[in-house]
Scaffold this motif. Structure first.
Motif, PDB file in Angstrom:
ATOM      1  N   LEU A   1       0.821  -1.201   0.000  1.00  0.00           N
ATOM      2  CA  LEU A   1       0.000   0.000   0.000  1.00  0.00           C
ATOM      3  C   LEU A   1       0.861   1.260   0.000  1.00  0.00           C
ATOM      4  O   LEU A   1       0.491   2.271  -0.610  1.00  0.00           O
ATOM      5  CB  LEU A   1      -0.929  -0.002   1.212  1.00  0.00           C
ATOM      6  CG  LEU A   1      -2.215  -0.828   1.085  1.00  0.00           C
ATOM      7  CD1 LEU A   1      -2.970  -0.837   2.395  1.00  0.00           C
ATOM      8  CD2 LEU A   1      -3.099  -0.286  -0.029  1.00  0.00           C
ATOM      9  N   ASP A   2       2.011   1.225   0.680  1.00  0.00           N
ATOM     10  CA  ASP A   2       2.908   2.386   0.678  1.00  0.00           C
ATOM     11  C   ASP A   2       3.422   2.671  -0.728  1.00  0.00           C
ATOM     12  O   ASP A   2       3.498   3.834  -1.156  1.00  0.00           O
ATOM     13  CB  ASP A   2       4.084   2.159   1.628  1.00  0.00           C
ATOM     14  CG  ASP A   2       3.679   2.271   3.090  1.00  0.00           C
ATOM     15  OD1 ASP A   2       2.600   2.839   3.370  1.00  0.00           O
ATOM     16  OD2 ASP A   2       4.430   1.781   3.958  1.00  0.00           O
ATOM     17  N   GLN A   3       3.770   1.614  -1.455  1.00  0.00           N
ATOM     18  CA  GLN A   3       4.221   1.795  -2.830  1.00  0.00           C
ATOM     19  C   GLN A   3       3.086   2.332  -3.706  1.00  0.00           C
ATOM     20  O   GLN A   3       3.292   3.200  -4.557  1.00  0.00           O
ATOM     21  CB  GLN A   3       4.750   0.476  -3.385  1.00  0.00           C
ATOM     22  CG  GLN A   3       6.064   0.027  -2.744  1.00  0.00           C
ATOM     23  CD  GLN A   3       6.436  -1.392  -3.110  1.00  0.00           C
ATOM     24  OE1 GLN A   3       5.566  -2.213  -3.419  1.00  0.00           O
ATOM     25  NE2 GLN A   3       7.733  -1.701  -3.083  1.00  0.00           N
ATOM     26  N   HIS A   4       1.908   1.801  -3.480  1.00  0.00           N
ATOM     27  CA  HIS A   4       0.738   2.269  -4.227  1.00  0.00           C
ATOM     28  C   HIS A   4       0.481   3.751  -3.941  1.00  0.00           C
ATOM     29  O   HIS A   4       0.185   4.528  -4.855  1.00  0.00           O
ATOM     30  CB  HIS A   4      -0.475   1.427  -3.826  1.00  0.00           C
ATOM     31  CG  HIS A   4      -1.780   1.953  -4.318  1.00  0.00           C
ATOM     32  ND1 HIS A   4      -2.176   1.863  -5.636  1.00  0.00           N
ATOM     33  CD2 HIS A   4      -2.803   2.582  -3.662  1.00  0.00           C
ATOM     34  CE1 HIS A   4      -3.379   2.398  -5.779  1.00  0.00           C
ATOM     35  NE2 HIS A   4      -3.777   2.834  -4.605  1.00  0.00           N
ATOM     36  N   GLN A   5       0.605   4.149  -2.678  1.00  0.00           N
ATOM     37  CA  GLN A   5       0.386   5.544  -2.320  1.00  0.00           C
ATOM     38  C   GLN A   5       1.399   6.449  -3.025  1.00  0.00           C
ATOM     39  O   GLN A   5       1.049   7.547  -3.481  1.00  0.00           O
ATOM     40  CB  GLN A   5       0.481   5.724  -0.798  1.00  0.00           C
ATOM     41  CG  GLN A   5       0.039   7.082  -0.295  1.00  0.00           C
ATOM     42  CD  GLN A   5      -1.464   7.288  -0.413  1.00  0.00           C
ATOM     43  OE1 GLN A   5      -2.223   6.314  -0.499  1.00  0.00           O
ATOM     44  NE2 GLN A   5      -1.896   8.535  -0.423  1.00  0.00           N
ATOM     45  N   ALA A   6       2.627   5.984  -3.127  1.00  0.00           N
ATOM     46  CA  ALA A   6       3.649   6.763  -3.827  1.00  0.00           C
ATOM     47  C   ALA A   6       3.304   6.914  -5.309  1.00  0.00           C
ATOM     48  O   ALA A   6       3.531   7.977  -5.908  1.00  0.00           O
ATOM     49  CB  ALA A   6       5.016   6.106  -3.655  1.00  0.00           C
ATOM     50  N   VAL A   7       2.761   5.855  -5.901  1.00  0.00           N
ATOM     51  CA  VAL A   7       2.335   5.925  -7.301  1.00  0.00           C
ATOM     52  C   VAL A   7       1.212   6.943  -7.454  1.00  0.00           C
ATOM     53  O   VAL A   7       1.214   7.764  -8.388  1.00  0.00           O
ATOM     54  CB  VAL A   7       1.876   4.534  -7.799  1.00  0.00           C
ATOM     55  CG1 VAL A   7       1.196   4.647  -9.163  1.00  0.00           C
ATOM     56  CG2 VAL A   7       3.069   3.583  -7.877  1.00  0.00           C
ATOM     57  N   LEU A   8       0.242   6.924  -6.541  1.00  0.00           N
ATOM     58  CA  LEU A   8      -0.847   7.890  -6.602  1.00  0.00           C
ATOM     59  C   LEU A   8      -0.323   9.320  -6.515  1.00  0.00           C
ATOM     60  O   LEU A   8      -0.752  10.199  -7.282  1.00  0.00           O
ATOM     61  CB  LEU A   8      -1.853   7.632  -5.473  1.00  0.00           C
ATOM     62  CG  LEU A   8      -2.746   6.402  -5.589  1.00  0.00           C
ATOM     63  CD1 LEU A   8      -3.637   6.275  -4.359  1.00  0.00           C
ATOM     64  CD2 LEU A   8      -3.596   6.448  -6.848  1.00  0.00           C
ATOM     65  N   GLU A   9       0.571   9.562  -5.594  1.00  0.00           N
ATOM     66  CA  GLU A   9       1.132  10.911  -5.451  1.00  0.00           C
ATOM     67  C   GLU A   9       1.848  11.352  -6.714  1.00  0.00           C
ATOM     68  O   GLU A   9       1.703  12.499  -7.166  1.00  0.00           O
ATOM     69  CB  GLU A   9       2.097  10.950  -4.262  1.00  0.00           C
ATOM     70  CG  GLU A   9       1.416  10.851  -2.906  1.00  0.00           C
ATOM     71  CD  GLU A   9       2.400  10.965  -1.760  1.00  0.00           C
ATOM     72  OE1 GLU A   9       3.591  11.227  -2.030  1.00  0.00           O
ATOM     73  OE2 GLU A   9       1.971  10.796  -0.609  1.00  0.00           O
ATOM     74  N   ALA A  10       2.603  10.447  -7.305  1.00  0.00           N
ATOM     75  CA  ALA A  10       3.372  10.786  -8.506  1.00  0.00           C
ATOM     76  C   ALA A  10       2.471  11.097  -9.696  1.00  0.00           C
ATOM     77  O   ALA A  10       2.886  11.823 -10.620  1.00  0.00           O
ATOM     78  CB  ALA A  10       4.329   9.650  -8.849  1.00  0.00           C
ATOM     79  N   ARG A  11       1.250  10.580  -9.691  1.00  0.00           N
ATOM     80  CA  ARG A  11       0.342  10.789 -10.830  1.00  0.00           C
ATOM     81  C   ARG A  11      -0.699  11.875 -10.561  1.00  0.00           C
ATOM     82  O   ARG A  11      -1.046  12.646 -11.463  1.00  0.00           O
ATOM     83  CB  ARG A  11      -0.360   9.472 -11.174  1.00  0.00           C
ATOM     84  CG  ARG A  11       0.603   8.410 -11.647  1.00  0.00           C
ATOM     85  CD  ARG A  11      -0.090   7.097 -11.957  1.00  0.00           C
ATOM     86  NE  ARG A  11       0.893   6.066 -12.305  1.00  0.00           N
ATOM     87  CZ  ARG A  11       0.594   4.809 -12.594  1.00  0.00           C
ATOM     88  NH1 ARG A  11      -0.678   4.417 -12.583  1.00  0.00           N
ATOM     89  NH2 ARG A  11       1.532   3.934 -12.890  1.00  0.00           N
TER      90      ARG A  11
END
Length: 226
Positions: free
Chosen positions: A193-203
């Motif tokens: 989920l932390d990696q997913h959150q980083a992806v969301l922020e980047a997009r």
């Protein structure tokens, strides 16, 4: 004096036991589907885990897809009734608020069912779009789109291009960004989920900066009640 017709009857003991058994089956199904995968889990194994006969299991749900439909529908109902992710906030920048909201949606979605279940449902929509499971999966997506649109509509949105904002269009746009990231998450068993959150922020954050006024991004405001 309240009329008897207005009073909802309390469920009887038989109905309560039936509801408890149904919930127990769904809990065990979620565990076994998550551990073994849906295709590898048999109805006999589910019956054994829940201490009911296979005919009883079929009477409740019919098939494994019937169990999945019930699992997704029930979890989504509880999500809508109890979730606070869509509550509007003004305590941070709007891009951060959007990212946090969609990250919470991911977390709650994975509470409804694990990655394997959502992968199976996604594949079912592609392979068999006319099944009840596919229709339920599509209905959940539609409900989520409506929730994101409703969230956007609570804000006094101001666009960089000065056009009048369309919450429906903007909500769909950010849902699509979230959905692509969610599909990547469930397809990767190792993704966190932390990696997913980083992806969301980047997009989401760069996209929000292109769409919304700087002032609104920095200090979002809600629409005034009429």
């Amino acid at each position: 004096m309240q009329q008897a017709a207005d009073m909802a009857p309390l469920p009887g003991l038989r109905d309560r036991k039936k509801a408890q058994r149904r919930a127990q089956i769904l809990r065990h199904a979620a565990r076994l589907f998550g551990q073994n995968g849906i295709d590898a889990t048999t109805m006999a194994e589910l019956a054994e885990a829940t201490q009911v006969s296979p005919p009883t299991l079929f009477n409740y749900f019919g098939t494994k897809d019937g169990i999945l439909i019930a699992m997704i529908a029930e979890g989504s109902r509880k999500f809508r009734e109890t979730d606070t992710a869509m509550d509007p906030r003004t305590d941070a920048g709007f891009a951060t608020i959007l990212t946090d909201m969609l990250g919470q949606v991911t977390a709650r979605t994975l509470e409804i069912a694990g990655k394997r279940v959502w992968r199976y449902a996604e594949a079912s929509v592609i392979r068999h779009p006319d099944t009840d499971l596919s229709r339920e999966y599509s209905a959940i997506n539609d409900q989520l789109v409506c929730s994101v649109v409703g969230f956007m509509a609570t804000y006094d949105l101001r666009l960089r291009c000065r056009d009048d904002p369309d919450p429906a269009q903007l909500g769909r746009l950010f849902f699509d960004v979230w959905n692509a990231a969610f599909l990547e998450l469930i397809r990767d068993p190792e993704a966190t989920l932390d990696q997913h959150q980083a992806v969301l922020e980047a997009r989401i954050k760069p996209l929000a900066r292109q769409i919304f006024e700087d002032g609104f991004l920095a200090a979002p405001t809600l629409k005034q009640s009429c």
